[in-house]
Scaffold this motif. Structure first.
Motif, PDB file in Angstrom:
ATOM      1  N   LEU A 102      -6.375 -20.549  -0.496  1.00  7.91           N
ATOM      2  CA  LEU A 102      -6.245 -19.803   0.750  1.00  7.91           C
ATOM      3  C   LEU A 102      -7.581 -19.784   1.495  1.00  7.91           C
ATOM      4  N   ARG A 103      -8.668 -19.592   0.743  1.00  4.65           N
ATOM      5  CA  ARG A 103      -9.994 -19.598   1.353  1.00  4.65           C
ATOM      6  C   ARG A 103     -10.307 -20.966   1.949  1.00  4.65           C
ATOM      7  N   LEU A 104      -9.913 -22.005   1.236  1.00  7.96           N
ATOM      8  CA  LEU A 104     -10.145 -23.359   1.742  1.00  7.96           C
ATOM      9  C   LEU A 104      -9.436 -23.570   3.079  1.00  7.96           C
ATOM     10  N   LEU A 105      -8.199 -23.088   3.173  1.00  6.37           N
ATOM     11  CA  LEU A 105      -7.448 -23.237   4.424  1.00  6.37           C
ATOM     12  C   LEU A 105      -8.093 -22.443   5.550  1.00  6.37           C
ATOM     13  N   GLU A 107     -11.197 -22.114   5.878  1.00 10.57           N
ATOM     14  CA  GLU A 107     -12.463 -22.799   6.196  1.00 10.57           C
ATOM     15  C   GLU A 107     -12.246 -24.194   6.772  1.00 10.57           C
ATOM     16  N   MET A 108     -11.086 -24.431   7.338  1.00 10.29           N
ATOM     17  CA  MET A 108     -10.750 -25.784   7.779  1.00 10.29           C
ATOM     18  C   MET A 108     -11.752 -26.327   8.796  1.00 10.29           C
ATOM     19  N   LYS A 112     -13.748 -29.764   8.341  1.00 13.04           N
ATOM     20  CA  LYS A 112     -13.711 -30.801   9.370  1.00 13.04           C
ATOM     21  C   LYS A 112     -15.117 -31.186   9.809  1.00 13.04           C
ATOM     22  N   LYS A 113     -15.992 -30.185   9.943  1.00 15.90           N
ATOM     23  CA  LYS A 113     -17.380 -30.433  10.339  1.00 15.90           C
ATOM     24  C   LYS A 113     -18.068 -31.392   9.372  1.00 15.90           C
ATOM     25  N   HIS A 114     -17.855 -31.178   8.073  1.00 17.51           N
ATOM     26  CA  HIS A 114     -18.482 -32.017   7.053  1.00 17.51           C
ATOM     27  C   HIS A 114     -17.608 -33.202   6.652  1.00 17.51           C
TER      28      HIS A 114
END
Length: 333
Positions: A102-105, A107-108, A112-114
Motif C-alpha cells: 500500500l505504501r509503495l502504491l 509512492e508511485m 516514477k521519478k527514479h
C-alpha cells in the motif's frame, strides 16, 4: 518507511563508492535477507518488529545500490517454506506485506521519478486475494519503468520455480506452440519467473548461514556467492562494499565460466538441431552434399527460433493477463 530512501552517501562512503566503481561492478545483486528473527531476540523485541526492521534495512540498501550504480536487486522476501511457521507469524508477515505494498502504491510518483520497476516473483495464488491484488497493481503500475529493477521473491522457492517452468513448456507443447525437441536448458531459463532479468552477478546471504535455502538455484550457477555473519537488520554500507570486493576479486574466473557455459549451450543447440534434421530426412535420404545439409540445418534452426519466439510471446501474454486481471480487481474493489 519508504521503499525508496532518499539521501546522499556521507564523505567516506562516497570515496569508497568511487574506488569500487573503478573496478568491475555487479549490475545485478541478490540478497537472502536472513536474521530478522535473531535480531528480534537479540534486541528483546517481538518478531514482527524484527521483520519491520528488516524491511527498513532493505530500503536503505536500495539507496546504497542506487549510488553504486547497481541497476537490479532481487530479494528473498518470503519462502514457500515460511508458510510452515506459526499462524501468528505468517499472518503478521502478510499484514506487513499489505502495509508495504500500500505504501509503495502511495509512492508511485517517487517510483516514477527514479524509474523503478517492481516485479514480484513467486506463486501469488498462495497469498490472500487482497494481497495478490495489491501486488499486481504495484507490478502493473511500474512495468514500464526501466532504469532500476527490484525483484521481490514472495511465495517463492527455486525448485518450485523450476517445476513451474517445466509445466509452462509442457503447456506450450500441449498447445502446439513448440515441439518436444524444442525443450532445452535455454528455453527453461526463459520460462522462469526471472525471465526478464539477467542472472545475478553477486548473491549475498547474511546472518552466518552458509546455504542457499532454495533461492535462485538455477540463476546463480555462475554467480559470486558471499556469506556474511551480520544479521540483516544490522547490515551496513561497509558490509555491502566487502561483498562487492569479493565479486571484483573473482570477476575474471566468473566471467570465464559464464562464457564457457554459453559456448557449450550454443554447441548443444547446434547438435540438437542437426539431430532433428537428420531424423527428418531418414525416410527420404540425407541431403546430397554439405551445402544442402547446411541449408536444411539453417532452415530448421530458423523455424525452431520462430516457434520458440511465438511460444515465449504467448507465455508473456498469459502472465501479463494474470497480473492485469488481478490489478483491475484491486481497482474495482
Amino acid at each position: 518507511m519508504s521503499w525508496i530512501k532518499e539521501g546522499e552517501l556521507n564523505f567516506l562512503e562516497r570515496i569508497a563508492a568511487n574506488i569500487l566503481k573503478a573496478g568491475p561492478m555487479p549490475k545485478h545483486v541478490a540478497f537472502i535477507m536472513d536474521g530478522n528473527r535473531r535480531f528480534a531476540r537479540k534486541k528483546n523485541v517481538d518478531r514482527q518488529e524484527g521483520h519491520m526492521q528488516g524491511f527498513n534495512k532493505l530500503a536503505e540498501t536500495l539507496r546504497w545500490c542506487k549510488h553504486l550504480d547497481i541497476q537490479e536487486v532481487t530479494v528473498y522476501a518470503f519462502s514457500i517454506e515460511n508458510f510452515k511457521r506459526t499462524k501468528d507469524e505468517v499472518d503478521g508477515l502478510m499484514e506487513l506485506a499489505r502495509q508495504k505494498f500500500l505504501r509503495l502504491l502511495d509512492e508511485m510518483d517517487n517510483l516514477k521519478k527514479h524509474e523503478v520497476c517492481v516485479r514480484v516473483l513467486g506463486d501469488l495464488n498462495m497469498l490472500p486475494l487482497d494481497l495478490q491484488q495489491l501486488i499486481a497493481k504495484a507490478v502493473v503500475s511500474t512495468k514500464h519503468h526501466n532504469k532500476c529493477f527490484l525483484n521481490v521473491c514472495f511465495a517463492y522457492t527455486s525448485r518450485y520455480e523450476i517445476t513451474n517452468a517445466v509445466r509452462e513448456m509442457a503447456w506450450g507443447v500441449e498447445k502446439g506452440l513448440i515441439k518436444p525437441s524444442d525443450v532445452s536448458e535455454l528455453l527453461l531459463s526463459e520460462c522462469l519467473y526471472s525471465y526478464n532479468s539477467p542472472n545475478p552477478d553477486l548473491l549475498i546471504r547474511t546472518s552466518g548461514e552458509v546455504r542457499l535455502s532454495d533461492f535462485l538455484l538455477w540463476q546463480t550457477s555462475h554467480s559470486c556467492i558471499v556469506f556474511q555473519s551480520v544479521l540483516w537488520p544490522e547490515y551496513t554500507f561497509w558490509n555491502l562494499c566487502e561483498a562487492i570486493i569479493q565479486y571484483q576479486l573473482n570477476h575474471k574466473s566468473i566471467q570465464k565460466a559464464r562464457d564457457l557455459y554459453q559456448e557449450q549451450q550454443s554447441l548443444q543447440q547446434l547438435e540438437a538441431d542437426r539431430a532433428c534434421v537428420a531424423e527428418q530426412h531418414q525416410g527420404n535420404g540425407k541431403p546430397a552434399d554439405s551445402k544442402r545439409r547446411q541449408e536444411a540445418l539453417e532452415q530448421y534452426s530458423a523455424c525452431r527460433e520462430e516457434r520458440v519466439h511465438d511460444f515465449l510471446q504467448a507465455l508473456k501474454h498469459k502472465r501479463d493477463l494474470f497480473f492485469s486481471d488481478l490489478s483491475s480487481q484491486a481497482v474495482s474493489t
